[in-house]
Write an enzyme that holds these catalytic residues in place. Structure first.
Site: not given
Length: 436
Positions: A207, A300
């Site tokens: 990311n 996450h």
């Protein structure tokens, strides 16, 4: 009886000591970002040199020069200062708001002999580098570390990897943590050059590589410009997913941040790549991507669920042995698993997003742990995967104890190729790989 009494006393004492030692271990705190003082350099001096595998018996050499007129060629040979061969390459550059990159050179050299040291020079000047090609047969060792960044812990991790006798570095995303500040891509290249110029680094995106600005800058511009992987050599249309083979290992690098549904280019490419795998030639099958599918850390949670729903059946049908991921800043190893539960025919999933990033560790895990979770620990570190032969591999994870590596997790793995699992697959599951 006296002997048994002494034996029990020693055993209990050892268990108590091990428990106390584990309880006494203090998780390391984040370390500050490394500082790179500005130095006067020649504009034509090659910088940020790193290498990657580029098809059978070939390597790609990448470097950066400030001088936009510097040529993109590499001289190389098997003796210091004697260059018997020449590889011609290509170059690119990019702009990012007010930032202008240097000239980024990519040159493929080869064919190269296995297990051989080559000496090389970029652009016809500057220092001489050397690289070591992977062996032609087992054993072979991979170093594995994700979510690196540029902190004091990153430096510690890299120092530990440098002590390992390995052939290829695998990195499941989040390299520089530049996060829009493009000069940090340059300092990251400088930081990893001592290792990445000697052994191939095979990376995929995380990311922190996105760096997109709507209507101004596309996603992954910096990553794709600087870290070109062998996607074309593996039949892919994108640098964000590709595969490569070395010795008896077929490795697939997937993109967690590009389309992965069954109508996407990545999904179609994955099916075609898996269908071509020859388990006699490459008995080991490994997959890397950034966002974990099996994660018992509080951080996450469920971010990989959609990709897992689309692609896990493909990996299971193909008999993937090991899946490496990052993203969660901690370490975790599972049993062989599939469809949310233990399965002796599924892959082992290993989360290793603990290379040394600036965001610190993800310290909280779910309690109790899932039945598929074997070992989990929130510490910085790296892993080493030694493929001993076509059937057995040794995986070890090395925690950064201050600046000393400590082997904290170890397991022997057997390849699925001779397990009978592939023959047990339902016919409809195997058909998945052959459907258009």
């Amino acid at each position: 009886m006296e002997k048994w009494g002494r034996f029990l006393l020693v055993t209990v004492s050892a268990l108590i000591f091990a428990s106390v030692a584990a309880d006494d271990y203090v998780r390391p705190k984040p370390r500050e970002t490394l500082q790179f003082p500005w130095k006067q350099k020649s504009s034509s001096l090659p910088e940020q040199v790193h290498i990657s595998l580029a098809g059978d018996k070939h390597m790609r050499v990448t470097w950066v020069t400030s001088d936009k007129s510097s040529p993109s060629f590499v001289e190389y040979g098997t003796s210091p200062g004697k260059y018997s061969y020449l590889g011609q390459g290509e170059s690119t550059s990019y702009s990012y708001i007010m930032y202008r990159s240097g000239k980024i050179h990519h040159t493929v050299i080869g064919p190269l002999e296995a297990d051989t040291v080559y000496y090389y020079r970029c652009s016809g000047e500057g220092p001489e580098f050397h690289l070591k090609t992977p062996p032609a047969q087992f054993p072979i060792t991979f170093a594995v570390a994700g979510d690196l960044g540029q902190t004091g812990w990153t430096k510690s991790t890299l120092d530990h990897i440098d002590q390992c006798i390995y052939a290829v570095h695998l990195l499941p995303g989040d390299l520089s943590y530049a996060d829009y500040m493009q000069h940090k891509w340059d300092t990251f290249g400088e930081l990893v050059q001592p290792l990445a110029s000697v052994r191939p680094w095979m990376v995929t995106q995380g990311n922190h590589e996105k760096e997109s600005i709507p209507f101004i800058v596309d996603e992954f511009v910096s990553f794709n410009s600087r870290w070109k992987m062998p996607y074309e050599e593996s039949g892919s249309n994108s640098n964000l997913y590709y595969s490569f083979e070395v010795v008896g290992v077929h490795t697939i690098m997937l993109g967690s941040y590009t389309d992965y549904d069954r109508y996407s280019d990545q999904y179609r490419w994955l099916k075609a790549d898996l269908a071509k795998v020859d388990r006699e030639r490459t008995p080991w099958l490994i997959v890397l991507f950034h966002v974990p599918w099996y994660n018992s850390n509080n951080a996450h949670q469920h971010e990989g669920d959609e990709m897992m729903a689309e692609m896990e059946p493909l990996l299971y049908a193909s008999g993937v042995d090991i899946v490496f991921t990052g993203h969660v800043h901690a370490y975790e190893r599972t049993k062989r698993v599939n469809n949310g539960k233990s399965d002796p025919c599924g892959p082992v999933h290993i989360t290793i997003g603990d290379g040394g990033n600036r965001e610190g560790l993800a310290r909280k895990y779910k309690d109790p742990s899932p039945e598929w979770s074997v070992f989990r620990e929130a510490s910085f570190g790296h892993g080493e995967l030694q493929m001993v032969n076509s059937t057995h591999a040794l995986w070890t994870w090395h925690r950064n104890d201050d600046d000393e590596p400590t082997r904290s997790d170890e397991v022997w793995l057997n390849s699925l190729v001779n397990s009978g699992c592939l023959k047990k697959r339902p016919q409809e599951l195997r058909k998945m790989l052959l459907e258009p």
